[in-house]
Structures are given as structure tokens and as C-alpha cells.
Motif scaffolding. Structure first.
Motif, PDB file in Angstrom:
ATOM      1  N   THR A 287       0.808  -1.214   0.000  1.00 45.28           N
ATOM      2  CA  THR A 287       0.000   0.000   0.000  1.00 45.28           C
ATOM      3  C   THR A 287       0.847   1.273   0.000  1.00 45.28           C
ATOM      4  N   LYS A 288       0.547   2.152  -0.963  1.00 43.20           N
ATOM      5  CA  LYS A 288       1.113   3.501  -0.967  1.00 43.20           C
ATOM      6  C   LYS A 288       0.066   4.510  -0.491  1.00 43.20           C
ATOM      7  N   ARG A 289      -1.161   4.362  -1.019  1.00 42.17           N
ATOM      8  CA  ARG A 289      -2.267   5.202  -0.560  1.00 42.17           C
ATOM      9  C   ARG A 289      -3.541   4.364  -0.531  1.00 42.17           C
ATOM     10  N   LYS A 290      -4.274   4.443   0.547  1.00 43.81           N
ATOM     11  CA  LYS A 290      -5.545   3.738   0.665  1.00 43.81           C
ATOM     12  C   LYS A 290      -6.566   4.702   1.258  1.00 43.81           C
TER      13      LYS A 290
ATOM     14  N   ILE B 278      -2.473   1.724  -4.909  1.00 44.76           N
ATOM     15  CA  ILE B 278      -3.575   2.622  -4.543  1.00 44.76           C
ATOM     16  C   ILE B 278      -4.880   1.842  -4.485  1.00 44.76           C
TER      17      ILE B 278
ATOM     18  N   CYS C 202      -0.114   5.961   5.147  1.00 43.52           N
ATOM     19  CA  CYS C 202      -0.603   5.614   3.801  1.00 43.52           C
ATOM     20  C   CYS C 202      -2.124   5.558   3.747  1.00 43.52           C
ATOM     21  N   ASP C 203      -2.777   5.576   4.912  1.00 43.43           N
ATOM     22  CA  ASP C 203      -4.239   5.476   4.965  1.00 43.43           C
ATOM     23  C   ASP C 203      -4.864   6.814   5.323  1.00 43.43           C
ATOM     24  N   GLU C 204      -6.027   7.092   4.724  1.00 45.25           N
ATOM     25  CA  GLU C 204      -6.760   8.292   5.101  1.00 45.25           C
ATOM     26  C   GLU C 204      -8.257   8.070   4.914  1.00 45.25           C
TER      27      GLU C 204
ATOM     28  N   LEU D  32      -3.337  11.687  -5.887  1.00 47.82           N
ATOM     29  CA  LEU D  32      -3.060  10.293  -6.269  1.00 47.82           C
ATOM     30  C   LEU D  32      -2.389  10.219  -7.639  1.00 47.82           C
TER      31      LEU D  32
END
Length: 352
Positions: free
Chosen positions: A28-31, A82, A101-103, A350
């Protein structure tokens, strides 16, 4: 080309989730976890995100909702690290590494709160009705499962393990000819779901492969044994696998995909028939003639199972009617334009 799956399923024990497998934490880079009630546009935002990345040449994975197969519960952009997922009940999805990495994107912020409060009593009644009907539906599924197990026991008692093992050893030759892979993870998902509109299968998308084996029969005829053995051997050879579990029994593998070999094993029966150019294995061949004397019992049990399954589906459909009314109330109170403008800022980040 995109693939389509279910990450959760309605089962005899209630809702069962593999949402953690949409995108493993290490990749995970962005979730983005979208919070908000039914009808607040979460599925639309996920489809929008996937569509934008697909136009840029990425491949997207779509995870459909078992309550409405036309709705999306999550998307994963392959190779980008992503994912965007539904973070509301019954999906047990919450950030594991906030800020790292989470928001969270809270769609509820764009609701007309005064309008929602005006409809509070209706929402409470509809939610109670929805939950009660789903609880009843799970009861029918549980009863159907007990009948299904009776037939499984009959098949297991008639199984010729010697003949089955010979065929399994033939299948395992695919690993002997293959170069060892670098991974050994087993991703668990669903390719079939029991929904308010019937049994829905995404097998043709989820398991499309260059080499396909179609396994005609049910798990207790030896299919489960073959798939479990193939999965263990794939791991021993260092290959990642995707095990697709049965919504009737989430611990049992129903289909198997080995990405590095682009090889799929697909169970085909009257609940998810598969037509494809493939090597077919009929598991009737591994049953002794003793099965013949149980034909009437098997047919009787199948009739009861089908009746209970359809009753469960009808009850889910009634629950879904209440769900739709909840969606309509929330949708009426949403400022979708303002929500999309806010989410577009996240999309810009993103895409950087």
C-alpha cells in the motif's frame, strides 16, 4: 484488462469479509477509506477513480457488493499501490496506518444534516427492518447449508481416493515443469455471491487465464482436495495464489488462480456453470457405484436446498427494499457536486 471480484459474501454464519485482501498492507502507498451512509455516492467515487487510472493505462480490480452486484465496495489499482474502499458497516474497514498511507474521506460531511434529522425516525425503522430481514435470511441460508452438508457426506463416503490421487498427481506436473516463483502468498476472495437478486458469479472475469481447468461437480466429490493440494504445491514452488472461497463455507476453496502460471481451476456446477475452452475434469468419475443407491436421497435434498436458498434470496430482496429506501433518503440530502469537488483534490494527489 480489469478483473471483478467479491471481497465479502453472505454466508450461513452471516456476512463474511476478505476486505483486508483488497490491497495487502505491505503493497500500500495510498488507501482511501470512504465513510458515509447508503446512497452517499461511495460506489460512484470508486468507479470514477478506477476509470481515471484505466485511461492512464493502469489495470483496475473491482470488488462488487454482495448486497448489490452493480455497486462497488472497493477498487485496487494494480502496480500503483492505490486502493479506495468502502469504510462503513458491514465492511470492517478502518485505517491501519493513518497518515502514513491510509486516510479517511467522509462523504457524510456533504449531507444536509437538518434534512436527515427530519427523517431520523423513518431511517431508524428502515434500518431495524433491514437488519431483521437479513438475520432471517441468514437463518434460511444456515438451514440450507445443513441440507447441503447431508449430500456432501454421501459424496465423501462414495469417493474413490485412489483414483482421485492419480488425477491430482497428473495436475501437479504443471509445477514440475515450471520455474520456481518468488512469492508464496495466498490471497483469499470470492468469485460468487448469494445476493438479493440471486446467485451471482464473476468467475469469468475473476479467473480468466491462458490455461484453464474446469472441475465439474461439487467440493465433496474431491474438488476441494484437489484445489487445496494444488494451492499447497504452488506455495512450495514459490508461486502466489488466489483462493476463491465458497459463500456456503468460506473455509473451503471453490476456485484457484495461479497468476505467475496464468492457470485457473474453476468449479462448474448448476449454481455457477462455466463455459470456456478448457481441460474438463468430471468428478463423477471418482465416485464409486455405491453412489447410485442414494440418487433419490440426493435429489430430495437438492430440492429442499433449492427451496431454502430461494427463500433466503427472497428475504434478502425484501431487506434490500428497505436498504433502497434508506439510500433514497440519504441521496436526497447529499450535495454531490461539493463532494466530488472535494474528492477531486484527493484524485489530483493520487495522480501526481
Amino acid at each position: 484488462m480489469s478483473r471483478h471480484y467479491f471481497a465479502g459474501a453472505n454466508t450461513p454464519s452471516g456476512f463474511f469479509s476478505f476486505y483486508d485482501n483488497i490491497l495487502p498492507l505491505g503493497d500500500t502507498k495510498r488507501k482511501i477509506y470512504i465513510k458515509g451512509g447508503s446512497g452517499t455516492g461511495k460506489s460512484t467515487l470508486m468507479k470514477k477513480t478506477a476509470g481515471i487510472f484505466e485511461k492512464r493505462g493502469f489495470t483496475a480490480e473491482y470488488f462488487h457488493c454482495s448486497n448489490d452486484a452493480n455497486s462497488i465496495d472497493g477498487i485496487n489499482i494494480l502496480g500503483a499501490g492505490i486502493a479506495v474502499v468502502d469504510g462503513t458497516s458491514p465492511h470492517p474497514a478502518d485505517p491501519q496506518l493513518p497518515a502514513a498511507c491510509d486516510e479517511i474521506f467522509n462523504a457524510s460531511e456533504f449531507l444536509d444534516k437538518a434534512y436527515i434529522k427530519e427523517n431520523k425516525n423513518s431511517l431508524i425503522e428502515l434500518l431495524a427492518e433491514k437488519k431483521a430481514l437479513y438475520k432471517r435470511a441468514y437463518g434460511y441460508l444456515s438451514s440450507a447449508n445443513q441440507i447441503y452438508r447431508l449430500n456432501e457426506a454421501v459424496y465423501e463416503n462414495a469417493l474413490n481416493f485412489a483414483a482421485l490421487n492419480v488425477r491430482i498427481l497428473e495436475i501437479l506436473r504443471i509445477f514440475g515443469e515450471a520455474k520456481a516463483g518468488q512469492g508464496a502468498s495466498d490471497r483469499k476472495l470470492f468469485a460468487t455471491a448469494i445476493t438479493p437478486r440471486g446467485v451471482k458469479s464473476l468467475v469469468n472475469s475473476a479467473l480468466k487465464a491462458e490455461k484453464t481447468y474446469i472441475l465439474n461437480g461439487i467440493g465433496a466429490m474431491g474438488i476441494t482436495e484437489m484445489l487445496d493440494t494444488a494451492q499447497r504445491n504452488a506455495s512450495l514452488h514459490g508461486f502466489d495464489t488466489v483462493s476463491f472461497k465458497s459463500p456456503l463455507s468460506p473455509t473451503n476453496t471453490e476456485h484457484l488462480y495461479i497468476p505467475e502460471l496464468d492457470t485457473a481451476f474453476i468449479t462448474s456446477n448448476r449454481y455457477h456453470e462455466v463455459e470456456a475452452e478448457a481441460e474438463k475434469i468430471n468428478f463423477d468419475e471418482f465416485l464409486s457405484t455405491a453412489i447410485n443407491k442414494y440418487e433419490n436421497e440426493i435429489n430430495y435434498n437438492n430440492g429442499i436446498f433449492d427451496e431454502l436458498l430461494q427463500k433466503a434470496i427472497k428475504t434478502m430482496s425484501q431487506s434490500n427494499d428497505a436498504h433502497t429506501k434508506i439510500e433514497e433518503i440519504y441521496s436526497e440530502g447529499m450535495d454531490f457536486k461539493r463532494m466530488h469537488r472535494a474528492f477531486d483534490k484527493i484524485l489530483e494527489e493520487l495522480l501526481e
